[in-house]
Design an enzyme around this catalytic site. Sequence first.
Site, PDB file in Angstrom:
ATOM      1  N   HIS A 173       0.838  -1.206   0.000  1.00 30.90           N
ATOM      2  CA  HIS A 173       0.000   0.000   0.000  1.00 30.90           C
ATOM      3  C   HIS A 173       0.876   1.260   0.000  1.00 30.90           C
ATOM      4  CE1 HIS A 173      -3.725   2.232   1.309  1.00 30.90           C
ATOM      5  NE2 HIS A 173      -2.792   3.074   1.726  1.00 30.90           N
ATOM      6  N   GLU A 174       1.785   1.331   0.957  1.00 28.84           N
ATOM      7  CA  GLU A 174       2.609   2.537   1.087  1.00 28.84           C
ATOM      8  C   GLU A 174       3.534   2.710  -0.122  1.00 28.84           C
ATOM      9  OE1 GLU A 174       1.774   4.749   3.090  1.00 28.84           O
ATOM     10  OE2 GLU A 174       0.489   3.511   4.370  1.00 28.84           O
TER      11      GLU A 174
ATOM     12  N   HIS B  17       1.691   4.577  -2.762  1.00 24.78           N
ATOM     13  CA  HIS B  17       1.774   6.026  -2.553  1.00 24.78           C
ATOM     14  C   HIS B  17       3.168   6.530  -2.931  1.00 24.78           C
ATOM     15  CE1 HIS B  17      -2.063   6.412  -0.667  1.00 24.78           C
ATOM     16  NE2 HIS B  17      -1.761   5.740   0.418  1.00 24.78           N
TER      17      HIS B  17
ATOM     18  N   HIS C  83       3.740   6.811  -6.603  1.00 25.55           N
ATOM     19  CA  HIS C  83       2.940   7.941  -7.099  1.00 25.55           C
ATOM     20  C   HIS C  83       3.692   9.256  -6.821  1.00 25.55           C
ATOM     21  CE1 HIS C  83      -1.452   9.732  -7.179  1.00 25.55           C
ATOM     22  NE2 HIS C  83      -0.729  10.132  -8.195  1.00 25.55           N
TER      23      HIS C  83
HETATM   24 ZN   LIG Z   1      -3.141   5.155   1.905  1.00 25.44          ZN
END
Ligand SMILES: [Zn+2]
Length: 596
Positions: free
Chosen positions: A388-389, A392, A395
Amino acid sequence: MSVYQSRQEVPEKEKWDLSDLYKDLSLWEKDYRKIEEMVQELKEFDGKISNGKSLYQYLKKKEETSYIFNHVYAYAMLKLDEDTRDSHSQSLLEKAKSLSVKFSGANAFFLPYLLSLEEDTLRQFIAEEKGLEYFEEDLFDSFRYKAHILSKEQEELLSKLGETFSAPSSTFAMINNADIKFGEVTGENGEKVELTRGMYAKLIEDENRQKRREAYKAYYKPYLQLKNTIASTLSAAIKNNVTMAKLRGYPSALEKGLFGDNVPKEVYENLIAATKENIAPLHRYMGLRRQKLGVEELRQYDLNVPLISGVKRTITYDDAFAIMLDALAPLGTDYVNTLKQFKNSRYIDVRETPGKRSGAYNLGVYGVHPYILLNYQDDLDSLFTLTHECGHGMHSLLSSKYQPQITARYSIFVAEVASTVNEVLLIHYLLKEEKNPDFRYHLLNHFIDQFRGTYFTQIMFAEFEKITHERAEQGLPLNADVFSNIFESLFREYYGGELIHDEETKYGWARIPHFYRPFYVYKYATGYASAIQIATALLDGDGEMLKSYLEFLKSGSSDYPLELLKKTGVDLTTDEPIKRTLAKFNELVEQFSRSN
Ligand SMILES: [Zn+2]
């Protein structure tokens, strides 16, 4: 699992490298002093901007200051998060925070000045100064607020009342974080202990139903006791939103809430309506959960317990990283190779150590690289958190690399797309590779429950906000009974008849901090729906999607969120992404019903 007693024991390669920001503290101090000077220079622009040239000089100076300031602030924050007990680090962050106040203070004059300009004047400035083109979109984005700005005297009055307007929110935060005392639960040795939030998170997943029930009752106890007080803070918060929207000339509080992201209210309404039309699979899942748990009545405290026991797996950090890279192969070799850097070049602080900030986050630092904080635990949840991290982080990295500073930072609206796409790719990969039927079942269940929490629950909350604000707009009363009735009937609609309500269920509204940040939670749902559509296409080998999704990751905030997503083919102004999302959920429930 390796447990570390101090940060020194953690191998270097599992600690982030802050020297990419500052080699030593004297360089940080030097930048700090530089910003103090730059802030002084910015102040001097107050009252002096009169043409394109001076406007450009001011904006340029502000951007340069912000570039350095972000480094100073990021360093102080990251340093403190390594060990929040460290008083030297605490004072660094204190200093950075006071600098932040000075910085924004020095710029406070600008927005009112900008909005006092006539549009023609601004266009004239841009025409005379070539450099201003760079700031043009940003200036006109701020200009959108012109219609909602009041006279100078009125604005001054409102800003004096700022603290009063935010009182309901801060009062709730005080109740919820400082004063609240949860009820007691039975401890390990049969003694009574006061429940904490941390304990609740564990106990509500406990296999022993009695323990879950006890924790649930203890958790809700103070909210029931304080229902009238909290109803009063929530009602005041909602009425403030409604009043402010009226004062500033917005058609409704909802439209004011969506204005920043430039989202039409139909998107919000559509999201709710289309989801409710296709809610049947969630009801079905509730029935399957009841059967699997073997309980006569499914209760709210039965919703978080994993349906299979004994499936715990140890996943080391190195293994997790390798699994993640394999799982993200559909994003292409460039993506995967860039992501390898996160480990090799030490962007990630992996281990839990005494005093370290809990949880996980990604912090993109423009001009350097992203930093990721983890508290890695050698288990499946940690693998998901890592993935998940890193979503980010990639991105941030790609947007910083391909966007100029002004548009490098992506908005919250699109943020969860990148992280969720990665999680969906991971779960598909794990399901595909997994041979053990129990573990597969566990994974599928994990996916479905995450879906429920991130999508359905948030839409239910979004509808609650809509209904309560509309009531306030119609001058109807808001109190504990009203909130509870609305919440309870929404719960019935979304979860269906399989879920039997306890007295506590309808008081869910009393414990949600997000309700003090109006019309925010729907972004979780739109982000999730967008991610599902994107990941599904990527898994189908859709080459066009891969291309446009990578473009999206590079696009920062170069356009409004809906426009950025449209370029990937996700059009949130239509039912399409929502229908696809719900079809996906239906497919998962179908699969789930067939296994075991
Ligand atoms: Zn998040």
